[in-house]
Design a protein around this motif. Structure first.
Motif, PDB file in Angstrom:
ATOM      1  N   PRO A 144       6.347   3.010  -0.304  1.00  0.00           N
ATOM      2  CA  PRO A 144       5.206   2.190   0.110  1.00  0.00           C
ATOM      3  C   PRO A 144       5.445   1.492   1.450  1.00  0.00           C
ATOM      4  O   PRO A 144       6.550   1.487   1.973  1.00  0.00           O
ATOM      5  CB  PRO A 144       5.122   1.134  -0.990  1.00  0.00           C
ATOM      6  N   VAL A 145       4.380   0.924   1.988  1.00  0.00           N
ATOM      7  CA  VAL A 145       4.525  -0.002   3.107  1.00  0.00           C
ATOM      8  C   VAL A 145       4.093  -1.392   2.642  1.00  0.00           C
ATOM      9  O   VAL A 145       3.252  -1.537   1.764  1.00  0.00           O
ATOM     10  CB  VAL A 145       3.658   0.397   4.326  1.00  0.00           C
ATOM     11  N   GLY A 146       4.711  -2.404   3.256  1.00  0.00           N
ATOM     12  CA  GLY A 146       4.234  -3.772   3.072  1.00  0.00           C
ATOM     13  C   GLY A 146       3.260  -4.081   4.194  1.00  0.00           C
ATOM     14  O   GLY A 146       3.466  -3.664   5.324  1.00  0.00           O
ATOM     15  N   TYR A 160       8.979  -0.786   3.516  1.00  0.00           N
ATOM     16  CA  TYR A 160       8.981  -1.701   2.375  1.00  0.00           C
ATOM     17  C   TYR A 160      10.293  -2.467   2.215  1.00  0.00           C
ATOM     18  O   TYR A 160      10.311  -3.574   1.700  1.00  0.00           O
ATOM     19  CB  TYR A 160       8.659  -0.943   1.082  1.00  0.00           C
ATOM     20  N   ASP A 164       7.048  10.302   1.005  1.00  0.00           N
ATOM     21  CA  ASP A 164       5.690  10.216   0.454  1.00  0.00           C
ATOM     22  C   ASP A 164       5.503   9.067  -0.523  1.00  0.00           C
ATOM     23  O   ASP A 164       4.521   8.344  -0.476  1.00  0.00           O
ATOM     24  CB  ASP A 164       5.353  11.517  -0.294  1.00  0.00           C
ATOM     25  N   PHE A 165       6.473   8.941  -1.418  1.00  0.00           N
ATOM     26  CA  PHE A 165       6.286   7.988  -2.511  1.00  0.00           C
ATOM     27  C   PHE A 165       6.667   6.559  -2.133  1.00  0.00           C
ATOM     28  O   PHE A 165       6.491   5.653  -2.918  1.00  0.00           O
ATOM     29  CB  PHE A 165       7.110   8.422  -3.730  1.00  0.00           C
ATOM     30  N   GLU A 217       0.846  -1.197   0.000  1.00  0.00           N
ATOM     31  CA  GLU A 217       0.000   0.000   0.000  1.00  0.00           C
ATOM     32  C   GLU A 217       0.874   1.237   0.000  1.00  0.00           C
ATOM     33  O   GLU A 217       1.996   1.194   0.487  1.00  0.00           O
ATOM     34  CB  GLU A 217      -0.853   0.055   1.275  1.00  0.00           C
ATOM     35  N   PRO A 218       0.341   2.352  -0.493  1.00  0.00           N
ATOM     36  CA  PRO A 218       1.059   3.606  -0.295  1.00  0.00           C
ATOM     37  C   PRO A 218       1.083   3.912   1.197  1.00  0.00           C
ATOM     38  O   PRO A 218       0.194   3.500   1.929  1.00  0.00           O
ATOM     39  CB  PRO A 218       0.193   4.635  -1.037  1.00  0.00           C
TER      40      PRO A 218
END
Lengths: 243, 243
Positions: free
Chosen positions: B203-205, B228, B200-201, B186-187
């Motif tokens: 992501p997270v897992g 991430y 900002d750009f 997801e962002p």
DNA sequence: AAGTGGTCTAGACCACTAC
DNA sequence: TAGTGGTCTAGACCACTTA
């Protein structure tokens, strides 16, 4: 199809579980099942072990065998399609039309990494196949795959534009049943933006896999970059699943 | 520790494989092993099946049992730590110092989703535990967990600031050995930016898990948001692993 | 004490591979 | 044809849960 005792029992029990034939959440004991199916207790145990490894039932020593409530109540949670090979071909269509656009198809020498992963020798060649997968013209995955030419000497553009694993099964009668999978996340790059329609801040999911035939022959290394909304790997893990 | 025949053989074979005692990549046949270990062939098969399910060996009917070349050559690829429960407590430290910061700890009524996932009744309560995990003061994961109070009536702040699953094992003698895992990307949101130090750009897992005891009792629902760079789930999938 | 699943054995027979 | 792993059986005994 097949005619294995334990597999038939497994299938039958699964059906009966889904039909709510065991309303008290408890299965008959192994000795009863053995008698009612007219098979040995060992075969019953084997069938039950498969179901237990899939998370469908829990076995409690001294007490009995019980259905996982989640399996009946909430199949939307209990979906371990991810427990398939993590494979391209198995993405659920849900009525959508899956399509493949072939971006690249050539033969190249295997680099060192590929040699290791595909058990190749220096100088061996591989197909390099790059494909874009879509549902209803909506792209969701860039896939770059490498296949040793010696495992599929007559691979063609037409084949590569469809399911490669089905091709293995149809032509050689060999099925791809094992894989190493590695799942990660990354920020998207320019190509992702262009091909997957991602915005700058939106990530891609990465699934890297090495796929094997039953006998251990590796047939493909694949690097998949997914639109993050489509990365969803579900699995049931059982540390005692070693039997 | 344990004293199971098949498990001892499994362990011994694994050791011998790692010590390169089978230099031709081939294990002795099952009947020989049965004799040399002084056990039944069934027990040998069972030990071999475990190793096959872990991807360490491949069994080829009519031909023999072979070591997976990747297991010896390239253990950096062949790491299926992810094949553990996908559990918090099992993140590899690699010499780094793991720490836990407790962000939130309270008791709340279980909502409908939690009732379903944890087999609870309306009105049942759960602990809500929010923790930030770090390596050497470098945060990598926000974890929000829910544990039914009835499975751990006397959970304290001190316990919650450490390994919860070890606590289960130590106090109740029950170990957490099964889980459903769901992996996504997801962002990142504002909290992720702040706590995980993400841009900002980036992501997270996401790893969502339901964890069970051996007997099927669910003990925790956990939602993990990972930097991430730390999302890396590795697994060996075997579609015939049903035995 | 009775009932349940877990482990292990000894052996028969089958399916496939290699020579 | 010989050798390999796969399936299945019948039964003994153990470990645990429940009452």
């Amino acid at each position: 199809m097949v005619d294995l005792v334990y597999r038939n029992i497994m299938t039958d029990l699964k059906r009966r579980i889904e039909n709510n034939e065991f309303d008290n959440k408890r299965l008959p004991d192994e000795r009863s099942l053995s008698e009612s199916y007219g098979v040995s207790r060992s075969s019953v145990k084997r069938a039950l072990n498969v179901l237990a490894n899939q998370g469908i039932i829990f076995k409690k020593r001294g007490s009995g065998t019980f259905i996982n409530p989640l399996y009946q109540k909430n199949e939307s949670i209990f979906q371990y399609e991810g427990s398939n090979l993590g494979i391209t071909d198995s993405f659920k269509s849900d009525g959508q039309v899956p399509q493949i656009k072939l971006l690249d198809f050539q033969v190249i020498p295997a680099n060192e990494e590929l040699q290791t992963e595909l058990f190749l020798n220096p100088g061996d060649f591989v197909y390099q196949i790059k494909r874009l997968r879509t549902f209803d013209d909506h792209p969701f995955m860039i896939e770059q795959g490498y296949i040793p030419i010696k495992v599929a000497p007559e691979l063609t553009k037409a084949v590569v534009a469809e399911s490669i694993f089905n091709y293995f099964e149809d032509t050689a009668g060999k099925s791809v049943t094992k894989s190493f999978m590695s799942i990660k996340a990354e920020p998207s790059n320019d190509e992702d933006h262009e091909l997957l329609g991602l915005k700058d801040f939106e990530p891609v999911g990465m699934m890297e896999g090495i796929f094997f035939l039953d006998d251990g022959t590796p047939v493909e290394v694949s690097n998949m970059r997914l639109h993050y909304k489509y990365l969803n790997y579900n699995t049931f893990v059982n540390l005692d699943g070693e039997m």
